[in-house]
Design an enzyme around this catalytic site. Structure first.
Site, PDB file in Angstrom:
ATOM      1  N   GLU A  17      -9.770 -11.446 -46.018  1.00 58.53           N
ATOM      2  CA  GLU A  17      -9.940 -10.623 -44.813  1.00 58.53           C
ATOM      3  C   GLU A  17     -11.363 -10.756 -44.269  1.00 58.53           C
ATOM      4  O   GLU A  17     -12.246 -11.317 -44.905  1.00 58.53           O
ATOM      5  CB  GLU A  17      -9.680  -9.142 -45.132  1.00 58.53           C
ATOM      6  CG  GLU A  17      -8.243  -8.675 -44.908  1.00 58.53           C
ATOM      7  CD  GLU A  17      -7.907  -8.481 -43.442  1.00 58.53           C
ATOM      8  OE1 GLU A  17      -8.733  -8.830 -42.573  1.00 58.53           O
ATOM      9  OE2 GLU A  17      -6.805  -7.979 -43.155  1.00 58.53           O
ATOM     10  N   ARG A 100      -9.628   3.711 -49.215  1.00 62.99           N
ATOM     11  CA  ARG A 100     -10.591   2.608 -49.261  1.00 62.99           C
ATOM     12  C   ARG A 100     -10.832   2.113 -47.842  1.00 62.99           C
ATOM     13  O   ARG A 100      -9.995   2.287 -46.952  1.00 62.99           O
ATOM     14  CB  ARG A 100     -10.109   1.448 -50.140  1.00 62.99           C
ATOM     15  CG  ARG A 100      -8.919   0.661 -49.588  1.00 62.99           C
ATOM     16  CD  ARG A 100      -8.775  -0.663 -50.322  1.00 62.99           C
ATOM     17  NE  ARG A 100      -7.587  -1.410 -49.954  1.00 62.99           N
ATOM     18  CZ  ARG A 100      -7.472  -2.189 -48.883  1.00 62.99           C
ATOM     19  NH1 ARG A 100      -8.473  -2.279 -48.020  1.00 62.99           N
ATOM     20  NH2 ARG A 100      -6.360  -2.849 -48.640  1.00 62.99           N
ATOM     21  N   ASN A 102     -11.061  -0.803 -45.030  1.00 63.56           N
ATOM     22  CA  ASN A 102     -10.201  -1.971 -44.833  1.00 63.56           C
ATOM     23  C   ASN A 102     -10.757  -3.006 -43.871  1.00 63.56           C
ATOM     24  O   ASN A 102     -10.734  -4.178 -44.182  1.00 63.56           O
ATOM     25  CB  ASN A 102      -8.814  -1.537 -44.352  1.00 63.56           C
ATOM     26  CG  ASN A 102      -7.830  -2.685 -44.347  1.00 63.56           C
ATOM     27  OD1 ASN A 102      -7.553  -3.255 -45.401  1.00 63.56           O
ATOM     28  ND2 ASN A 102      -7.314  -3.051 -43.180  1.00 63.56           N
ATOM     29  N   ASP A 199      -3.069  -7.399 -37.180  1.00 61.70           N
ATOM     30  CA  ASP A 199      -4.054  -7.260 -38.256  1.00 61.70           C
ATOM     31  C   ASP A 199      -5.450  -7.438 -37.644  1.00 61.70           C
ATOM     32  O   ASP A 199      -5.786  -6.811 -36.657  1.00 61.70           O
ATOM     33  CB  ASP A 199      -3.732  -8.278 -39.357  1.00 61.70           C
ATOM     34  CG  ASP A 199      -4.324  -7.909 -40.703  1.00 61.70           C
ATOM     35  OD1 ASP A 199      -5.423  -7.338 -40.743  1.00 61.70           O
ATOM     36  OD2 ASP A 199      -3.706  -8.220 -41.739  1.00 61.70           O
TER      37      ASP A 199
END
Length: 290
Positions: A17, A100, A102, A199
């Site tokens: 990512e 968390r 991201n 995304d």
């Protein structure tokens, strides 16, 4: 797309990512969230480094003073390259084990925006988009997010784009660069669930938005009105984020993640790094001013 997708690195990330291109170094950085590490690649020499951090990193950014700032499972932190350790500067959600960071990005005034998600509890919209200012202050900007994802700004820095993946939408806000405030939320793109989840994203110099589609096998270029302009078909089901890089900023680097177990033998390039020479220039990533 006339341009072909190049498979340039078999890194086999569990959850690759957040790619960031360093114009100064001519290097590509990105994270493997589940691998608890980040990568650094020199595409010219093929020198590739994997640097363990010891905690899931949602996203990293370059600092104007040198080095890296990270949004991790435990909060915002500076990374000391020599000592190989994190120094935490803010823990906006405390020690909550369900949350968390991201994804995120830095705006034109050097503020680091990063959002959270409820890890493993995607049906619960418990995420928050935070803004870390250069003075170390933290501001809650958006609440009730499913999976905080791709974020970017128009070339004139008047519009901010933000992705909440489980809602299948990219939204747009009016952005005030002076104050860092956002307003006038509206839907920019909404896609059918069967096309995958939007995304990571990036923006090019023409003001078009490039969005990777998790479980969608593609990266889509949208015009400023939210209409599909181009589609890059990917050889993996989970492309995660695109970023512009290269000497002329006209190469699109794309990270990816492993699919569900039963798909892995069918898509052996999953988790690897890809590149497409699109012939369109992208906007350079800003650096954190703190």
């Amino acid at each position: 797309m006339m341009n072909s997708v190049e498979h340039i690195l078999p890194c086999r990330d569990k959850l690759g990512e957040g790619p960031v291109w360093s114009v100064d170094e001519q290097l590509l950085y990105w994270v493997d969230i589940e691998g608890e590490c980040y990568h650094r690649l020199d595409p010219l020499s093929d020198r590739h480094e994997v640097i363990p951090v010891g905690v899931p990193i949602g996203v990293l950014a370059l600092r104007e003073s040198g080095g890296l700032v990270m949004a991790t499972k435990k909060g915002f932190a500076f990374w000391d390259e020599e000592e190989k350790k994190l120094t935490y500067i803010a823990r906006p959600f405390g020690d909550n084990p369900d949350l968390r960071f991201n994804d995120g990005a830095v705006d034109c005034r050097g503020r680091f925006w990063a959002g959270t998600m409820a890890d493993g509890l995607l049906s619960q919209a418990r995420g928050t988009l935070y803004r870390l200012d250069p003075d170390g202050s933290v501001h809650e900007m958006i609440h009730d997010i499913g999976v905080s994802n791709g974020i970017g700004w128009s070339p004139d820095n008047r519009i901010m784009y933000f992705t909440d993946s489980p809602t299948y939408t990219i939204v747009a806000y009016d952005f005030d660069a002076e104050t860092g405030s956002i307003s006038n939320r509206r839907i920019f793109v909404e896609t059918p669930a069967e096309e995958g989840d939007p995304d990571g994203l990036c923006v090019d110099t023409e003001g078009y938005i490039w969005s990777a589609y998790w479980n969608g096998f593609k990266v889509v270029r949208y015009d400023p009105q939210g209409q599909v302009d181009q589609v890059i078909e990917m050889p993996v089901p989970r492309p995660t984020a695109p970023v512009f890089g290269g000497q002329y900023m006209d190469e699109l680097y794309i990270t990816s993640a492993l699919p569900v177990e039963e798909q892995r033998s069918d898509y052996p390039l999953s988790g690897d790094l890809f590149r497409v020479k699109v012939g369109i220039k992208g906007l350079a990533k800003y650096k954190f001013a703190g």
